[in-house]
Design a protein around this motif. Structure first.
Motif, PDB file in Angstrom:
ATOM      1  N   ARG A 371       0.826  -1.205   0.000  1.00 24.61           N
ATOM      2  CA  ARG A 371       0.000   0.000   0.000  1.00 24.61           C
ATOM      3  C   ARG A 371       0.863   1.259   0.000  1.00 24.61           C
ATOM      4  O   ARG A 371       0.529   2.249  -0.658  1.00 24.61           O
ATOM      5  CB  ARG A 371      -0.936  -0.006   1.205  1.00 24.61           C
ATOM      6  N   ARG A 372       1.989   1.224   0.726  1.00 26.04           N
ATOM      7  CA  ARG A 372       2.880   2.389   0.725  1.00 26.04           C
ATOM      8  C   ARG A 372       3.519   2.581  -0.646  1.00 26.04           C
ATOM      9  O   ARG A 372       3.693   3.708  -1.099  1.00 26.04           O
ATOM     10  CB  ARG A 372       3.942   2.230   1.816  1.00 26.04           C
ATOM     11  N   ASP A 373       3.856   1.473  -1.308  1.00 17.99           N
ATOM     12  CA  ASP A 373       4.393   1.566  -2.670  1.00 17.99           C
ATOM     13  C   ASP A 373       3.346   2.129  -3.623  1.00 17.99           C
ATOM     14  O   ASP A 373       3.656   2.930  -4.514  1.00 17.99           O
ATOM     15  CB  ASP A 373       4.857   0.193  -3.156  1.00 17.99           C
ATOM     16  N   LEU A 374       2.102   1.707  -3.442  1.00 11.70           N
ATOM     17  CA  LEU A 374       1.008   2.198  -4.275  1.00 11.70           C
ATOM     18  C   LEU A 374       0.829   3.702  -4.084  1.00 11.70           C
ATOM     19  O   LEU A 374       0.587   4.447  -5.050  1.00 11.70           O
ATOM     20  CB  LEU A 374      -0.280   1.451  -3.908  1.00 11.70           C
ATOM     21  N   LEU A 375       0.962   4.162  -2.836  1.00  9.33           N
ATOM     22  CA  LEU A 375       0.867   5.592  -2.534  1.00  9.33           C
ATOM     23  C   LEU A 375       1.984   6.367  -3.224  1.00  9.33           C
ATOM     24  O   LEU A 375       1.744   7.415  -3.841  1.00  9.33           O
ATOM     25  CB  LEU A 375       0.931   5.792  -1.017  1.00  9.33           C
ATOM     26  N   ARG A 376       3.221   5.866  -3.153  1.00 12.13           N
ATOM     27  CA  ARG A 376       4.362   6.542  -3.772  1.00 12.13           C
ATOM     28  C   ARG A 376       4.227   6.571  -5.288  1.00 12.13           C
ATOM     29  O   ARG A 376       4.520   7.579  -5.933  1.00 12.13           O
ATOM     30  CB  ARG A 376       5.664   5.848  -3.363  1.00 12.13           C
ATOM     31  N   ASP A 377       3.803   5.453  -5.880  1.00 16.77           N
ATOM     32  CA  ASP A 377       3.661   5.388  -7.343  1.00 16.77           C
ATOM     33  C   ASP A 377       2.629   6.394  -7.832  1.00 16.77           C
ATOM     34  O   ASP A 377       2.834   7.067  -8.855  1.00 16.77           O
ATOM     35  CB  ASP A 377       3.261   3.973  -7.777  1.00 16.77           C
ATOM     36  N   HIS A 378       1.519   6.504  -7.114  1.00 19.78           N
ATOM     37  CA  HIS A 378       0.487   7.449  -7.539  1.00 19.78           C
ATOM     38  C   HIS A 378       0.975   8.890  -7.402  1.00 19.78           C
ATOM     39  O   HIS A 378       0.672   9.747  -8.261  1.00 19.78           O
ATOM     40  CB  HIS A 378      -0.784   7.249  -6.714  1.00 19.78           C
ATOM     41  N   GLN A 379       1.752   9.180  -6.329  1.00 19.68           N
ATOM     42  CA  GLN A 379       2.320  10.522  -6.177  1.00 19.68           C
ATOM     43  C   GLN A 379       3.217  10.868  -7.351  1.00 19.68           C
ATOM     44  O   GLN A 379       3.159  11.974  -7.900  1.00 19.68           O
ATOM     45  CB  GLN A 379       3.141  10.606  -4.881  1.00 19.68           C
ATOM     46  N   ALA A 380       4.058   9.902  -7.741  1.00 23.19           N
ATOM     47  CA  ALA A 380       4.996  10.132  -8.846  1.00 23.19           C
ATOM     48  C   ALA A 380       4.247  10.390 -10.153  1.00 23.19           C
ATOM     49  O   ALA A 380       4.602  11.302 -10.918  1.00 23.19           O
ATOM     50  CB  ALA A 380       5.929   8.938  -8.984  1.00 23.19           C
ATOM     51  N   HIS A 431      -6.873   7.499  -3.827  1.00 20.82           N
ATOM     52  CA  HIS A 431      -6.610   6.445  -4.813  1.00 20.82           C
ATOM     53  C   HIS A 431      -6.330   5.106  -4.125  1.00 20.82           C
ATOM     54  O   HIS A 431      -6.866   4.058  -4.522  1.00 20.82           O
ATOM     55  CB  HIS A 431      -5.424   6.848  -5.686  1.00 20.82           C
ATOM     56  N   VAL A 432      -5.491   5.120  -3.075  1.00 25.46           N
ATOM     57  CA  VAL A 432      -5.154   3.878  -2.370  1.00 25.46           C
ATOM     58  C   VAL A 432      -6.390   3.307  -1.689  1.00 25.46           C
ATOM     59  O   VAL A 432      -6.644   2.091  -1.742  1.00 25.46           O
ATOM     60  CB  VAL A 432      -4.023   4.130  -1.338  1.00 25.46           C
ATOM     61  N   LEU A 433      -7.200   4.154  -1.052  1.00 26.26           N
ATOM     62  CA  LEU A 433      -8.425   3.668  -0.407  1.00 26.26           C
ATOM     63  C   LEU A 433      -9.395   3.067  -1.426  1.00 26.26           C
ATOM     64  O   LEU A 433     -10.059   2.055  -1.149  1.00 26.26           O
ATOM     65  CB  LEU A 433      -9.094   4.804   0.362  1.00 26.26           C
ATOM     66  N   GLU A 434      -9.479   3.688  -2.607  1.00 27.00           N
ATOM     67  CA  GLU A 434     -10.358   3.146  -3.654  1.00 27.00           C
ATOM     68  C   GLU A 434      -9.868   1.790  -4.139  1.00 27.00           C
ATOM     69  O   GLU A 434     -10.682   0.880  -4.403  1.00 27.00           O
ATOM     70  CB  GLU A 434     -10.445   4.132  -4.816  1.00 27.00           C
ATOM     71  N   MET A 435      -8.540   1.635  -4.232  1.00 32.33           N
ATOM     72  CA  MET A 435      -7.987   0.343  -4.641  1.00 32.33           C
ATOM     73  C   MET A 435      -8.267  -0.722  -3.584  1.00 32.33           C
ATOM     74  O   MET A 435      -8.595  -1.870  -3.908  1.00 32.33           O
ATOM     75  CB  MET A 435      -6.482   0.474  -4.870  1.00 32.33           C
TER      76      MET A 435
END
Length: 739
Positions: A371-380, A431-435
């Motif tokens: 989930r933390r990786d997903l957060l970072r990827d979306h930020q990028a 985005h992460v919560l929706e995923m």
């Protein structure tokens, strides 16, 4: 020997015994040394190591005192008459056993010469000072004295053999080499010290020579104590557990140095098994005693407000004030700021719910590496889109990756950082919560994500988010100011008053701008903006109206109340010290040509320190203040643009007026000594966790303390010369080689 060491000169060497009457007398005459072991001067009285070695070599060359007699004095022991036997001079004891005819006692030559190198104390001195004469158990006691191969006697005996072997002695080896070799050795020694400096300055402890480590630490502390120069000081104390769960207390001194600058210096870490107020006081006094500092010089105390620290009856604050009544206590300003926020959350239901939702979001979004990786990827990806659209500009240091820091009730600024990041990466959080809502591994995860989305994607949540961020931004700015080492109490209170004024101004004029910020944010993130003039329905119910509009609820019941509670908490918690103290200190503030100067208030301030200002000095201070204020307002450029009390202290020293206005300067120092925040102590604990971590969790207490002093006080440590460290190392114990 002259190549490495100056040729031994008896008169020069004897004059370096520091004037100690028990040391070697002015001129050493080897021929005058007593052969009788019962009449010799103790070897420890020869303070100079080179003279001591000359004495040792003399006695070794003379060999043990073993007078050959036909008969020795008889003594009645028990029911039998016994005496010393000449045959004991032969066999295994021949090289060390000595006999004194006058004392009728035996002694050990090697222990006399070298025992003080291994053992200090008054026990077991039969063979060095008092003599042994129990002839009925002589052989048994001789064997016991010799002991095993690692006994003190055998260590002394081996050192005697080494010194007697002239060709193997250190001085002979050094004597064979040139001055060039000695210089090269010193160069290597200094390089080793430089490596030690580099490691310690970056908090990297190393398993080097214990003496070297202690030398560096002691010289750093010596410089700090020298800067204090026996003057008054304040103490900052806090307690924390290290990685191995040992309870430690850190002690920081706050004082005005010789240049008129207020400084805070870490002087030690102490392990305590009991954190009661009495135990903490004992540990603090013990550490002060190590550095020859008197508790009677304490003029300020700063703690984080724990009950065992500030308690009115038996707290540490009270115990120290019993010994030093003028050691006024200040509750750490930064901690009090944080506690005002905690109080708001407890007193306002909407704010409490808001922080609960924030905490739950952090737990869910940061619940796994995926989930933390997903957060970072979306930020990028989001940032890349903004670059392409031209909405943001690229640049070094801009747009750093944001994480989600969990807020803590006692972590300064943590709530502000959390909310600031929450706003910046809000779209990535959604985005992460929706995923998780779509692809969560369990129904519980999916339901929780769905619930949180419904909470954070509401106008009210975004409103409270922006409101608390604005309120916390003001508190955080004040917190950063308070954590400066040179911040004084008057300036801190002034900044506190400025923060209150800003909050009041926000209450009176900030509603419209806040509403605009919230509406703009909701537009960007597709969050429904309600009609503010419609009725507000509290909770989940859409049937029972509260009787007020949505705008009234947000403005009056949230916006006004949150700011009012914040202001009330600031007023209640920052009682600081007595009004007499604070008003008197404010009257010394040099800003705007001493516009706040009030002689009567300053005189009242002086009476708060009866130990420093008796009747005579109070009278002298009155006259001195009259001259002082005329001088300060005379247009002298050195004093016309001063902004803070600390600037006044430094200016008085630079202008050589600290002695002229000694009583005024003393009041200025006492004002500056009062602590503002325990930030320096907190930084010490952060450093402790850096040095003593999971990899290095077995570091001993003294070793940890030595490393911390050098690491935390790097600026002092850098100014300690290699020559001073080498000299200190050289003098820690007897050494034959001089570098």
């Amino acid at each position: 020997m002259e190549k490495f060491l100056a040729k031994f000169n008896h008169s020069q060497a004897s004059s370096s015994t520091n004037g100690n009457p028990s040391s070697l007398i002015d001129d050493l005459n080897l021929d005058s040394l007593k052969a009788n072991p019962g009449k010799r001067v103790p070897i420890a009285h020869y303070n100079n190591p080179r003279i001591k070695d000359e004495v040792r070599k003399h006695y070794i060359q003379k060999r043990p005192c073993q007078p050959q007699m036909d008969s020795y004095p008889p003594s009645k022991i028990g029911k039998r008459v016994r005496q010393f036997c000449k045959i004991w001079f032969e066999g295994p004891y021949s090289k060390w056993l000595e006999y004194s005819v006058e004392k009728d006692s035996v002694y050990c030559l090697c222990c006399y010469l070298f025992k003080d190198d291994f053992f200090h104390g008054s026990t077991s001195e039969f063979y060095t000072k008092t003599g042994f004469r129990s002839w009925n158990r002589a052989l048994e006691r001789f064997r016991k004295h010799v002991g095993d191969v690692n006994s003190i006697h055998n260590k002394c005996f081996n050192k005697m053999l080494d010194l007697s072997n002239h060709h193997q002695s250190i001085q002979v080896v050094i004597d064979k080499h040139s001055q060039k070799v000695k210089n090269e050795y010193r160069m290597r020694l200094e390089a080793s010290i430089d490596v030690s400096r580099l490691l310690l300055q970056y908090g990297l402890p190393f398993r080097g020579h214990d003496e070297s480590e202690s030398s560096i630490n002691q010289e750093t502390l010596k410089a700090i104590i020298g800067d204090l120069n026996g003057d008054y000081f304040g103490i900052l104390v806090d307690e924390s557990k290290d990685i191995s769960h040992k309870e430690q207390i850190a002690l920081v001194l706050r004082f005005v140095n010789k240049n008129g600058e207020v400084v805070e210096r870490f002087i030690g870490l102490v392990h305590v098994s009991d954190t009661s107020a009495c135990s903490l006081k004992k540990a603090i006094y013990s550490l002060l005693s190590v550095h020859s500092l008197s508790p009677s010089k304490i003029r300020g105390q700063g703690y984080d407000g724990a009950s065992n620290m500030k308690g009115e009856i038996n707290g540490l604050k009270t115990l120290i004030m019993k010994d030093s009544p003028s050691a006024y206590y200040i509750h750490c300003f930064a901690h009090q700021l944080q506690l005002t926020l905690v109080a708001i959350a407890k007193k306002h239901l909407d704010v409490e719910d808001f922080f609960d939702h924030v905490s739950n979001v952090l737990n869910v979004v940061g619940g796994s590496f995926k989930r933390r990786d997903l957060l970072r990827d979306h930020q990028a990806k989001k940032l890349e889109q903004l670059f392409e659209s031209g909405e943001v500009q690229k640049g070094q240091g801009l747009h750093q990756e944001r994480g989600l820091q969990r807020p803590g009730d006692t972590r300064w600024g943590s709530h502000f950082k959390t909310l600031d990041s929450f706003i910046v990466i809000f779209s990535s959080i959604v985005h992460v919560l929706e995923m998780i809502e779509l692809e969560g591994s369990t129904s519980s995860d999916r339901n929780q994500a769905e619930y949180l989305l419904t909470k954070i994607k509401t106008f009210k949540f975004i409103f409270v988010l922006h409101l608390m961020l604005k309120v916390l931004a003001m508190s955080n700015e004040l917190s950063m100011i308070l954590q400066k080492k040179d911040q004084d109490i008057v300036n801190a209170v002034e900044f506190l008053n400025i923060t209150k004024k800003r909050l009041q101004d926000m209450r009176e004029n900030g509603w419209e701008s806040l509403l605009d910020d919230v509406s703009s944010f909701c537009d960007v993130h597709d969050i429904l903006i309600p009609k503010l003039d419609e009725s507000y329905f509290p909770g989940k119910s859409k049937r029972k109206s509260s009787g007020v509009s949505y705008a009234h609820h947000l403005c009056v019941e949230v916006f006004f109340v949150v700011i009012d509670v914040q202001l009330q908490e600031l007023n209640d918690r920052f009682d600081v010290v007595s009004s007499d103290l604070l008003l008197g200190m404010a009257s010394l503030n040099p800003v705007n040509s001493f516009c706040n100067f009030d002689k009567s208030k300053i005189m009242t301030l002086a009476k708060c320190y009866p130990s420093e200002f008796d009747y005579g000095k109070i009278r002298d201070l009155s006259y001195q203040l009259d001259t002082f204020i005329i001088h300060m307002r005379s247009g002298n450029p050195k004093f016309s643009n001063l902004q803070r009390i600390r600037d006044l202290a430094k200016a008085l020293v630079e202008a050589n007026l600290a002695e002229t206005y000694s009583l005024v300067y003393l009041l200025v120092k006492l004002t500056l000594i009062l602590p503002v925040a325990t930030a320096t102590v907190e930084r010490a604990f952060s450093s402790m966790k850096h040095i003593k971590n999971e990899v290095r969790n077995s570091i001993g207490n003294q070793y940890l303390n030595d490393c911390l002093v050098c690491y935390i006080e790097r600026d002092v440590f850098r100014n300690v010369s290699n020559d001073v460290i080498i000299d200190h190392f050289q003098n820690m114990k007897t050494r034959r080689g001089q570098v």
